[in-house]
Design a protein around this motif. Structure first.
Motif, PDB file in Angstrom:
ATOM      1  N   GLN A   1       4.568   7.817  -9.278  1.00 43.77           N
ATOM      2  CA  GLN A   1       4.466   9.241  -9.602  1.00 43.77           C
ATOM      3  C   GLN A   1       3.064   9.691 -10.012  1.00 43.77           C
ATOM      4  N   ASN A   2       2.259   8.786 -10.541  1.00 41.24           N
ATOM      5  CA  ASN A   2       0.940   9.168 -11.052  1.00 41.24           C
ATOM      6  C   ASN A   2      -0.212   8.543 -10.277  1.00 41.24           C
ATOM      7  N   PHE A   3      -0.124   7.246 -10.026  1.00 44.72           N
ATOM      8  CA  PHE A   3      -1.212   6.557  -9.336  1.00 44.72           C
ATOM      9  C   PHE A   3      -1.196   6.827  -7.831  1.00 44.72           C
ATOM     10  N   HIS A   4      -0.070   6.607  -7.204  1.00 45.14           N
ATOM     11  CA  HIS A   4       0.004   6.631  -5.744  1.00 45.14           C
ATOM     12  C   HIS A   4      -0.377   7.973  -5.108  1.00 45.14           C
ATOM     13  N   PRO A   5       0.083   9.113  -5.615  1.00 44.38           N
ATOM     14  CA  PRO A   5      -0.243  10.374  -4.949  1.00 44.38           C
ATOM     15  C   PRO A   5      -1.747  10.628  -4.834  1.00 44.38           C
ATOM     16  N   SER A   6      -2.481  10.474  -5.923  1.00 43.94           N
ATOM     17  CA  SER A   6      -3.930  10.708  -5.880  1.00 43.94           C
ATOM     18  C   SER A   6      -4.640   9.628  -5.081  1.00 43.94           C
ATOM     19  N   ALA A   7      -4.199   8.374  -5.242  1.00 44.38           N
ATOM     20  CA  ALA A   7      -4.816   7.279  -4.500  1.00 44.38           C
ATOM     21  C   ALA A   7      -4.649   7.492  -2.999  1.00 44.38           C
ATOM     22  N   SER A   8      -3.461   7.887  -2.576  1.00 38.60           N
ATOM     23  CA  SER A   8      -3.203   8.106  -1.156  1.00 38.60           C
ATOM     24  C   SER A   8      -3.997   9.292  -0.622  1.00 38.60           C
ATOM     25  N   ALA A   9      -4.113  10.326  -1.434  1.00 37.08           N
ATOM     26  CA  ALA A   9      -4.901  11.490  -1.017  1.00 37.08           C
ATOM     27  C   ALA A   9      -6.359  11.107  -0.796  1.00 37.08           C
ATOM     28  N   LEU A  10      -6.885  10.242  -1.647  1.00 36.94           N
ATOM     29  CA  LEU A  10      -8.277   9.809  -1.523  1.00 36.94           C
ATOM     30  C   LEU A  10      -8.475   8.902  -0.307  1.00 36.94           C
ATOM     31  N   VAL A  11      -7.524   8.029  -0.048  1.00 44.31           N
ATOM     32  CA  VAL A  11      -7.630   7.173   1.147  1.00 44.31           C
ATOM     33  C   VAL A  11      -7.616   8.043   2.407  1.00 44.31           C
ATOM     34  N   TYR A  12      -6.756   9.048   2.409  1.00 43.02           N
ATOM     35  CA  TYR A  12      -6.710   9.946   3.559  1.00 43.02           C
ATOM     36  C   TYR A  12      -8.024  10.697   3.726  1.00 43.02           C
ATOM     37  N   GLN A  13      -8.535  11.250   2.630  1.00 43.33           N
ATOM     38  CA  GLN A  13      -9.755  12.050   2.705  1.00 43.33           C
ATOM     39  C   GLN A  13     -10.986  11.219   3.058  1.00 43.33           C
TER      40      GLN A  13
END
Length: 215
Positions: A106-118
């Motif tokens: 809920q906290n780590f994965h969403p931002s981490a995934s957004a950064l990998v995508y970007q």
């Protein structure tokens, strides 16, 4: 009857499940490669197991299960009497594992995934990263990692003094952040987070999964 895992070693979600199987010393599982390049995951035979057309999928007798975190939980419980005790040794430790698993999803994965995508996926498509999106998600992830830094100053692992599903679940996306998105400083800047990453990313199970992904 051996369990069968359908997926791709290079997939972060599949890597989470493979690592769980190896930590639990499940030596007789079958791995079924799913060729995403030819759309195998969108064919009726696969969609009958995973209606969203995503990997991985686990089959165990008459049980068909998808979503990597759910699969990992199932494996950890089914094989709880062998291999690494990924849920800890009592109800209190299990509660802490579940707590930090929720933090990861809920906290780590969403931002981490957004950064990998970007920072990784968009450039591969010839697109520039969206600077404001990157900035916002770096800030979010840094707040999460500050919480981790405090927690890891008290314990070597997130749920306590033992390696658990909570730590394991961070392996695939953190690896992508460090190597694909090329932002290792978010981890190296925090002493305890850095030591934790070195500790969990050098486990034989994860190193084996990395070998499988490189073949």
């Amino acid at each position: 009857m051996a369990v069968t895992l359908y997926g791709l070693p290079t997939s972060s979600s599949t890597g989470r499940v493979l690592t769980t199987l190896l930590e639990k010393e499940v030596s007789d599982f079958k791995f079924q490669h799913v060729d995403l390049s030819n759309g195998a995951h969108k064919k009726p035979s696969f969609l009958s197991m995973q209606p969203f057309g995503l990997i991985p999928v686990l089959q165990d007798g008459d049980l068909t299960l998808f979503e990597s975190r759910a699969i990992s939980r199932y494996i950890a419980l089914k094989y709880e009497n062998q291999g690494t005790p990924l849920y800890g040794r009592n109800m209190k430790e299990k509660a802490y594992v579940e707590q930090w698993l929720e933090v990861e999803s809920q906290n780590f994965h969403p931002s981490a995934s957004a950064l990998v995508y970007q920072l990784s996926s968009r450039p591969k498509k010839g697109l520039k990263p969206e600077e404001e999106v990157v900035k916002q998600n770096v800030e979010k992830l840094e707040r999460v990692l500050d919480v981790y830094e405090a927690q890891l100053s008290r314990n070597p692992y997130l749920a306590g003094d033992f390696f658990s599903l909570a730590d394991l679940s961070h392996l695939p996306r953190t690896k992508s952040l460090i190597h694909s998105a090329n932002i290792p400083h978010l981890f190296t800047a925090r002493e305890n987070v850095h030591k934790w990453w070195e500790r969990i990313s050098t486990r034989p199970s994860w190193e084996k999964v990395m070998e499988m992904a490189s073949v």
